[in-house]
Design a protein around this motif. Structure first.
Motif, PDB file in Angstrom:
ATOM      1  N   ARG A 281      30.599  15.311  18.410  1.00 40.67           N
ATOM      2  CA  ARG A 281      29.498  15.362  17.464  1.00 40.67           C
ATOM      3  C   ARG A 281      29.593  13.970  16.199  1.00 40.67           C
ATOM      4  O   ARG A 281      30.708  14.026  15.167  1.00 40.67           O
ATOM      5  N   SER A 282      29.162  13.164  15.246  1.00 36.61           N
ATOM      6  CA  SER A 282      28.476  12.856  14.565  1.00 36.61           C
ATOM      7  C   SER A 282      28.775  13.436  13.186  1.00 36.61           C
ATOM      8  O   SER A 282      28.224  14.424  13.354  1.00 36.61           O
ATOM      9  N   GLU A 283      29.305  12.972  12.281  1.00 31.37           N
ATOM     10  CA  GLU A 283      29.248  13.452  11.117  1.00 31.37           C
ATOM     11  C   GLU A 283      27.496  13.745  10.515  1.00 31.37           C
ATOM     12  O   GLU A 283      27.421  14.126   9.803  1.00 31.37           O
TER      13      GLU A 283
ATOM     14  N   ILE B 126      26.275  16.496  12.054  1.00 31.58           N
ATOM     15  CA  ILE B 126      27.252  17.160  11.554  1.00 31.58           C
ATOM     16  C   ILE B 126      25.789  18.396  10.117  1.00 31.58           C
ATOM     17  O   ILE B 126      25.414  19.359   9.725  1.00 31.58           O
TER      18      ILE B 126
ATOM     19  N   ARG C 192      32.659  18.688  15.428  1.00 33.49           N
ATOM     20  CA  ARG C 192      34.149  17.908  15.688  1.00 33.49           C
ATOM     21  C   ARG C 192      34.793  17.992  16.904  1.00 33.49           C
ATOM     22  O   ARG C 192      34.733  16.923  17.587  1.00 33.49           O
ATOM     23  N   ARG C 193      35.079  19.028  16.995  1.00 32.56           N
ATOM     24  CA  ARG C 193      35.593  19.047  18.657  1.00 32.56           C
ATOM     25  C   ARG C 193      34.818  18.820  19.933  1.00 32.56           C
ATOM     26  O   ARG C 193      34.829  18.362  21.139  1.00 32.56           O
TER      27      ARG C 193
END
Length: 642
Positions: free
Chosen positions: A76-78, A81, A72-73
């Motif tokens: 990246r998109s959910e 992930i 997330r840092r």
């Protein structure tokens, strides 16, 4: 509790690649899985050679959290992930399959043969066979499925020792049982006579022990003030000053008051007090035990160092105690007598009132004449004893096996491999933190062989690129991701030896970074119980635990007991070692450099941050031996005619 295994991430990675080669899974799918595994290992500060632990078992959910936070840092998109998490499921399933097979111990391979394959997987079999004195065919046979005979128990035990396995573990898996518990060691270490003698002598407690409020303690503090003052009131020789410790690595206690002045440690005081407590303690021993037969109450004064009557008797007693030889202790004692009694600027020579602290029979002597006589007498004894002087110990004896080998560092890398394989799977988080710390410390000493005090006081200030105040020496990370150690010259032991000694500023070897970062970012917080910048932490504060509290709160002190920890680790994991401390790592690294093709004294001196002349002096025997071997190679044809 899960049974510890040596399933590694490297094995999981190789298994996926084999699946791609066999077309079980597409190459693209395998590439995605390996990318996900790399991200997972980085987020959890794991190494591909690490044994798979709880992070792919019961603790998988917790281990996913730092990975998700890192992705997330990075923005990246959910969905991305989620794909990464899904790709990791293949490895989690592989671990489940492995654990299941291990539990049922399938008929295709016995637990004994499974264990043999595991321990031999990362080592050349012929080298293991040679070092363990086991026939190579026997090892190959065991690996390929043959059962050992009862006559092979001795070979199984040698294999257990080589790999640092639990004693009798292979013997039990092979169907034999002894049940006798023996300390876990890697090979049988040679007996070190100095340690045997030291252990014996340590039981003879003859040193004079006095409280910190005694008259002798007041005399000693006055001497420390004289020796440490920039310009003392009394005369002092130009090189007779003792310095205060630049690093606050210890605290004063009721048992170590003699090493401190106004709360600050005086390193040279330790050796000085050893001579005082030893001599005055001997003076108070009964004559039947070989002592001076002076009442304890009368023995408690420095003035006895000016009395010639007992000096030679004491040195003869010490000689007998040391196995019939005069050692460096004799030289150091006589040197102390001489600077105490030297006419003109000797400390005792300038303190005539101390004669009143001696028994009444000595008070009528001319004090300065007594000191002059003692100074001359000590010089004569030193000259007479000089031909008899012998080294009390050989610093290279505990590492003889390593320094005699052509590649000493290979033994150290084997030790690291054993430590890595002994990861405490299924145990508490604190146990894992201690394991990660110990692994990092050993690797750091191989990369940057700094002295114990600098190691224990090393600090880390958190932010990338930050070196803090450089107060006690720092471990820091540059913006490019590399790790460095900076220790200003004023904090080095040899800071005053020559102008050629500079600040220590050196990179940590790249190979150490993964384990360094795992300890710093993941496990150091587990050991941290109070705010501190110290790099190396301990759960209980070592022997200083009961003193490491202020206002009821825990305080982290420099972990000086890390030396004992290193000794224990090397005794357990280093091949044929009786245990070595951090300073021996300097000898090992320097020897490895000098033995390597193209290795030279200048490089070794730079790595140790020491003078070239010092390296040449300490390793002259090595250059001489290697020169003879090189001569044998160059003149092989000529010597073949002998």
């Amino acid at each position: 509790m899960l049974t510890p295994t040596s399933l590694t991430y490297e094995y999981l990675r190789d298994e996926q690649r084999r699946n791609a080669q066999l077309s079980v899974v597409s190459k693209q799918t395998v590439a995605n899985r390996l990318t996900a595994l790399n991200l997972f290992l980085r987020a959890n500060h794991l190494h591909e050679q690490d044994v798979v632990g709880e992070e792919f078992r019961a603790g998988h959910g917790a281990a996913i959290e730092p990975l998700v936070a890192e992705l997330r840092r990075e923005g990246r998109s959910e969905r991305s992930i989620g794909n990464t998490r899904s790709a990791l499921m293949a490895f989690k399933k592989a671990v489940v399959v492995f654990d299941t097979q291990l539990a049922v111990a399938g008929a295709d391979i016995s637990p004994f043969h499974k264990r043999i394959k595991e321990v031999l997987s990362a080592y050349p079999i012929r080298r293991v066979a040679k070092q363990c004195a086991i026939p190579p065919d026997m090892l190959f046979g065991w690996r390929n499925g043959k059962w050992p005979r009862i006559s092979s128990i001795c070979h199984l035990r040698r294999l257990e020792s080589f790999f640092g396995l639990e004693r009798e573990s292979l013997v039990f898996l092979a169907g034999f049982q002894d049940g006798k518990h023996i300390e876990q060691r890697v090979g049988d270490a040679a007996t070190i006579e100095y340690r045997v003698g030291l252990a014996r002598r340590s039981k003879e407690n003859y040193w004079l022990r006095v409280p910190c409020d005694s008259e002798l303690a007041e005399q000693w503090r006055a001497l420390l003030e004289y020796k440490t003052a920039a310009v003392p009131f009394l005369e002092r020789s130009g090189n007779g000053r003792w310095t205060l410790a630049p690093l606050a690595a210890a605290r004063e206690t009721s048992g170590s008051w003699w090493a401190f002045l106004d709360g600050r440690e005086v390193p040279s005081a330790r050796m000085g007090w050893a001579r005082v407590a030893s001599y005055l303690g001997w003076l108070s021993l009964p004559a039947k035990e070989g002592g001076g037969n002076v009442p304890v109450v009368d023995a408690q004064t420095l003035a006895w160092f000016a009395v010639p009557e007992f000096i030679e008797k004491f040195l003869d007693w010490m000689k007998a105690r040391a196995g019939g030889k005069h050692t460096g202790t004799t030289r150091e004692f006589l040197a102390m007598v001489r600077w105490l009694c030297r006419p003109g600027d000797g400390y005792l020579y300038q303190m005539p009132h101390l004669v009143e602290t001696l028994p009444r029979s000595y008070r009528g002597h001319d004090w300065k004449a007594l000191c002059e006589r003692q100074h001359k007498y000590a010089g004569q004894l030193n000259r007479i004893y000089q031909p008899e002087m012998a080294a009390g110990r050989d610093p290279f004896e505990p590492i003889t096996t390593l320094v005699n080998s052509q590649e000493p560092m290979q033994y150290m890398m084997d030790m690291v491999a054993r430590m890595r394989a002994d990861r405490p799977i299924g145990r508490s988080l604190r146990a894992q933190a201690v394991w990660a710390r110990d692994l990092f410390v050993v690797e750091l000493l191989l990369s940057n062989p700094i002295r114990l005090r600098n190691l224990a006081c090393l600090q880390w200030h958190g932010e990338k690129g930050s070196r803090g105040s450089d107060k006690d020496g720092v471990l820091y990370q540059r913006d490019d991701g590399s790790w460095w150690i900076y220790i200003p010259k004023r904090l080095l032991k040899n800071r005053a030896s020559t102008a050629s000694i500079r600040d220590y500023h050196a990179p940590v070897h790249r190979a150490v970074w993964p384990d360094l970062e795992r300890y710093i970012f993941k496990f150091r917080p587990v050991l941290q119980r109070a705010p501190t910048n110290l790099v190396i932490l301990t759960l209980n504060g070592g022997r200083a635990a009961t003193r490491a509290r202020e206002n009821g709160q825990h305080v982290h002190l420099p972990y000086m007991d890390i030396g004992r920890t290193v000794f224990r680790l090397t005794r357990k994991y280093l091949w044929k070692s009786d245990g070595i401390g951090p300073h021996a790592f300097r000898h090992i690294v320097a020897t490895a450099i000098l033995k390597a093709p193209g290795g030279d004294v200048k490089t070794a001196a730079q790595v140790l941050n020491d003078k070239e002349t010092t390296v040449e002096e300490h390793y002259a025997w090595l250059s001489s031996g290697d020169g003879s071997q090189r001569m044998a190679e160059l003149l092989k044809d000529s010597f073949s005619r002998l």
